[in-house]
Design a protein around this motif. Structure first.
Motif, mmCIF file in Angstrom:
data_model
loop_
_atom_site.group_PDB
_atom_site.id
_atom_site.type_symbol
_atom_site.label_atom_id
_atom_site.label_comp_id
_atom_site.label_asym_id
_atom_site.label_seq_id
_atom_site.Cartn_x
_atom_site.Cartn_y
_atom_site.Cartn_z
ATOM 1 N N TRP A 207 37.417 25.887 47.529
ATOM 2 C CA TRP A 207 38.807 26.126 47.142
ATOM 3 C C TRP A 207 39.032 25.841 45.657
ATOM 4 N N THR A 211 40.043 29.122 43.970
ATOM 5 C CA THR A 211 41.481 29.203 43.746
ATOM 6 C C THR A 211 41.885 28.563 42.420
ATOM 7 N N LEU A 212 41.566 27.299 42.234
ATOM 8 C CA LEU A 212 41.968 26.630 40.996
ATOM 9 C C LEU A 212 41.321 27.269 39.774
ATOM 10 N N SER A 214 39.659 30.251 39.541
ATOM 11 C CA SER A 214 39.877 31.695 39.408
ATOM 12 C C SER A 214 41.276 32.039 38.922
ATOM 13 N N THR A 215 42.238 31.138 39.150
ATOM 14 C CA THR A 215 43.605 31.395 38.689
ATOM 15 C C THR A 215 43.929 30.646 37.393
ATOM 16 N N GLY A 216 42.921 30.049 36.791
ATOM 17 C CA GLY A 216 43.110 29.393 35.505
ATOM 18 C C GLY A 216 43.787 28.045 35.557
ATOM 19 N N LYS A 217 43.839 27.431 36.737
ATOM 20 C CA LYS A 217 44.500 26.126 36.851
ATOM 21 C C LYS A 217 43.626 24.995 36.311
#
Length: 265
Positions: A207, A211-212, A214-217
């Motif tokens: 995750w 998610t983090l 891949s979305t630039g977080k």
């Protein structure tokens, strides 16, 4: 009947039966509703918080280099995680580290138990007042009970040169992500964070990457803050390598400062 009475540690005190309050100091501190007497009480709470910091600093200041081990209090003694915790605590102690845990049962107990198996090792438990009963495990040499989570968290970071997290729940995740945030923001440096149990932590890591990242977080280099292994010896090596690197850097900085002072003005 005495065995069934409720019991709670409150700082240095033990209360039982009808004297056990219905809320904790943390709950009362963070409570926003109710009468306005908080205006008069909170300044006094500051003194109690200060006293907890003083007590923790005083008790832990002379610890040898230490590593904090996190993990579930619900882990049973016959589980593989408990066995791993014992091996890890023993290996850390053999490498010259004090072992710090939350002082409770489960994985915490297992790491303290492993440390106690090594002559001369130091096994530490930093407990916390909770709404439900939880006693300090029997393998702790130095145990401190805290009222406030944030004071306890400060002690975990200040007196550890690394964190190792075995499988655990919300409490383990809380400590894990706080440690990662402190390292990411350089509030602490040369501070390794190790996750033990590739199968358990695999979904979380997927995750984080899927998610983090891949979305630039988070930045790609933030992934380097997390070490994952199933090998006790590798976990200890990661801690020891970072410890040596930190010591070398500190020595180089001291030598550079001494050389600068020796230069003619």
């Amino acid at each position: 009947m005495e065995q069934s009475r409720r019991e709670r540690r409150q700082g240095q005190a033990v209360v039982r039966g009808s004297l056990v309050p219905n809320s904790t100091h943390d709950q009362r501190l963070l409570e926003r509703q109710g009468p306005s007497d908080w205006v008069h009480m909170d300044p006094w709470r500051v003194l109690r918080i200060q006293a907890e910091f003083v007590e923790g600093f005083g008790q832990l200041a002379e610890l040898p280099p230490a590593v904090t081990v996190f993990g579930s209090a619900r882990t049973t003694t016959d589980s593989s995680d408990y066995v791993t915790g014992v091996r890890l605590g023993r290996a850390l102690a053999e490498a010259g580290y004090a072992v710090i845990t939350g002082g409770g049962p489960g994985v915490m107990e297992s790491a303290n138990k492993g440390a106690r198996e090594v002559p001369g090792a130091v096994s530490v438990g930093l407990g916390i007042e909770l709404p439900f009963e939880q006693r300090m495990n029997d393998y702790v040499d130095l145990g401190i009970e805290f009222r406030y989570f944030f004071v306890r968290k400060t002690m975990f970071v200040k007196y550890s040169c690394g964190f190792i997290a075995l499988p655990g729940g919300f409490g383990t995740l809380d400590e894990l992500f706080e440690a990662l945030t402190l390292v990411q923001t350089r509030k602490v440096t040369s501070f390794p964070v190790v996750l033990m149990g590739t199968e358990f932590w695999g979904g979380l890591l997927d995750w984080i990457k899927g998610t983090l990242l891949s979305t630039g977080k988070i930045a790609p280099q933030d992934l380097d803050l997390i070490n994952v292994t199933d090998d006790v010896d590798e976990a200890v090596r990661i801690i020891a390598d970072a410890d040596r690197a930190r010591s070398k850097q500190r020595q180089e900085e001291q030598e550079a400062a001494a050389a600068q002072r020796a230069e003619p003005q």
